[in-house]
Design an enzyme around this catalytic site. Structure first.
Site, PDB file in Angstrom:
ATOM      1  N   PRO A  10       2.837 -11.786 -28.869  1.00 62.69           N
ATOM      2  CA  PRO A  10       2.230 -10.540 -28.395  1.00 62.69           C
ATOM      3  C   PRO A  10       2.666 -10.115 -26.992  1.00 62.69           C
ATOM      4  CG  PRO A  10       0.604 -12.317 -28.499  1.00 62.69           C
ATOM      5  CD  PRO A  10       1.837 -12.802 -29.209  1.00 62.69           C
ATOM      6  N   ARG A  18       7.312  -3.346 -18.251  1.00 65.80           N
ATOM      7  CA  ARG A  18       6.116  -3.567 -17.424  1.00 65.80           C
ATOM      8  C   ARG A  18       6.247  -4.913 -16.705  1.00 65.80           C
ATOM      9  NH1 ARG A  18       5.294   0.844 -18.936  1.00 65.80           N
ATOM     10  NH2 ARG A  18       3.591   1.769 -20.127  1.00 65.80           N
ATOM     11  N   TYR A  23       8.268 -10.860 -15.327  1.00 63.35           N
ATOM     12  CA  TYR A  23       9.033 -11.036 -16.566  1.00 63.35           C
ATOM     13  C   TYR A  23      10.454 -10.449 -16.538  1.00 63.35           C
ATOM     14  CZ  TYR A  23       4.457 -12.405 -18.342  1.00 63.35           C
ATOM     15  OH  TYR A  23       3.260 -13.035 -18.529  1.00 63.35           O
ATOM     16  N   ASN A  72       8.477 -18.218 -28.657  1.00 63.81           N
ATOM     17  CA  ASN A  72       7.633 -17.875 -27.509  1.00 63.81           C
ATOM     18  C   ASN A  72       6.417 -17.163 -28.103  1.00 63.81           C
ATOM     19  OD1 ASN A  72       6.324 -17.037 -25.235  1.00 63.81           O
ATOM     20  ND2 ASN A  72       8.119 -16.132 -24.250  1.00 63.81           N
ATOM     21  N   ALA A  75       0.688 -15.378 -25.438  1.00 67.54           N
ATOM     22  CA  ALA A  75      -0.705 -15.805 -25.219  1.00 67.54           C
ATOM     23  C   ALA A  75      -1.231 -16.683 -26.358  1.00 67.54           C
ATOM     24  CB  ALA A  75      -1.592 -14.582 -25.039  1.00 67.54           C
ATOM     25  N   GLU A  96       9.888 -24.605 -28.136  1.00 67.70           N
ATOM     26  CA  GLU A  96       8.935 -23.677 -27.500  1.00 67.70           C
ATOM     27  C   GLU A  96       9.528 -23.198 -26.183  1.00 67.70           C
ATOM     28  OE1 GLU A  96       5.040 -25.395 -26.805  1.00 67.70           O
ATOM     29  OE2 GLU A  96       4.543 -23.847 -25.333  1.00 67.70           O
ATOM     30  N   HIS A  98       9.082 -20.481 -22.653  1.00 64.53           N
ATOM     31  CA  HIS A  98       8.325 -19.513 -21.856  1.00 64.53           C
ATOM     32  C   HIS A  98       9.209 -18.983 -20.744  1.00 64.53           C
ATOM     33  CE1 HIS A  98       4.707 -20.282 -24.021  1.00 64.53           C
ATOM     34  NE2 HIS A  98       4.974 -21.575 -23.933  1.00 64.53           N
TER      35      HIS A  98
HETATM   36  O1  CA2 Z   1       6.021 -16.837 -19.745  1.00 71.65           O
HETATM   37  C1  CA2 Z   1       5.972 -16.608 -20.953  1.00 71.65           C
HETATM   38  O2  CA2 Z   1       6.968 -16.489 -21.660  1.00 71.65           O
HETATM   39  C2  CA2 Z   1       4.603 -16.400 -21.608  1.00 71.65           C
HETATM   40  O3  CA2 Z   1       4.679 -16.882 -22.945  1.00 71.65           O
HETATM   41  C3  CA2 Z   1       4.343 -14.910 -21.582  1.00 71.65           C
HETATM   42  C4  CA2 Z   1       2.964 -14.538 -22.109  1.00 71.65           C
HETATM   43  C5  CA2 Z   1       1.884 -15.359 -21.427  1.00 71.65           C
HETATM   44  O4  CA2 Z   1       0.628 -15.079 -22.008  1.00 71.65           O
HETATM   45  C6  CA2 Z   1       2.154 -16.852 -21.506  1.00 71.65           C
HETATM   46  O5  CA2 Z   1       1.151 -17.540 -20.805  1.00 71.65           O
HETATM   47  C7  CA2 Z   1       3.501 -17.176 -20.913  1.00 71.65           C
HETATM   48  C8  CA2 Z   1       2.686 -13.058 -21.878  1.00 71.65           C
HETATM   49  C9  CA2 Z   1       3.709 -12.147 -22.475  1.00 71.65           C
HETATM   50  C10 CA2 Z   1       3.467 -10.775 -21.979  1.00 71.65           C
HETATM   51  O6  CA2 Z   1       4.716 -10.149 -21.813  1.00 71.65           O
HETATM   52  C11 CA2 Z   1       4.770  -9.052 -21.029  1.00 71.65           C
HETATM   53  C12 CA2 Z   1       6.027  -8.582 -20.763  1.00 71.65           C
HETATM   54  C13 CA2 Z   1       6.167  -7.482 -19.953  1.00 71.65           C
HETATM   55  C14 CA2 Z   1       5.068  -6.832 -19.456  1.00 71.65           C
HETATM   56  C15 CA2 Z   1       3.806  -7.316 -19.748  1.00 71.65           C
HETATM   57  C16 CA2 Z   1       3.654  -8.412 -20.554  1.00 71.65           C
END
Ligand code: CA2
Length: 138
Positions: A10, A18, A23, A72, A75, A96, A98
């Site tokens: 997700p 964003r 990211y 990945n 959340a 896995e 991140h």
């Molecule tokens: O660091 C990662 O790859 C995460 O899997 C990213 C998840 C987070 O909940 C994990 O704890 C770590 C969140 C992905 C949200 O991706 C976004 C990308 C751009 C803008 C906003 C959110």
């Protein structure tokens, strides 16, 4: 030719659009095109969903037909017993990944339902985490 699939959970469809400070500023599709060109010896596919059940369906489908899954679960990593169970149930090895260093972030991101059944975990290297996972399968 080895078949590898990247499964993104997700909100990862928002990459490059964003929160670039956490990211990065590249969209996943832009990044994916560059690694496909860089690793022509593997067949790379990509799937993204914001829906837990769709991610489970894809893990089950790829889990008996691909040589590797790069996951990945975003959340859902920290919440989903169902995704953890799917990873435990399949034959294909799962790496896995991140983008961010989840251990540098809030406590709830330190736990993963996937890691106990993953081949390995790559955390905190930005989008390069995915590339490191690809090379782990070559
Ligand atoms: O660091 C990662 O790859 C995460 O899997 C990213 C998840 C987070 O909940 C994990 O704890 C770590 C969140 C992905 C949200 O991706 C976004 C990308 C751009 C803008 C906003 C959110």
């Amino acid at each position: 030719m080895k078949k590898i699939i990247i499964i993104n959970g997700p909100n990862l469809n928002l990459l490059g659009k964003r929160e670039p400070d956490i990211y990065g500023s590249l969209t996943f599709i832009e990044f994916f095109e560059t690694i496909k060109l860089k690793y022509p010896s593997v067949t790379l596919e990509h799937f993204q969903s914001n829906i837990e059940g769709e991610i489970i369906d894809k893990i089950q489908e790829a889990g008996f037909s691909f040589d590797g899954i790069i996951l990945n679960a975003a959340a859902y990593t920290h919440t989903s017993v169902g995704i953890g169970d799917a990873v435990a149930a399949i034959e294909t090895p799962v790496v896995e990944v991140h983008i961010s260093n989840t251990f540098k972030r809030e406590e709830f991101r330190h736990h993963s339902y996937i890691a106990p059944n993953a081949k390995g975990v790559i955390v905190g290297f930005g989008l390069q985490s995915y590339e490191l996972a690809v090379t782990s399968f070559i």
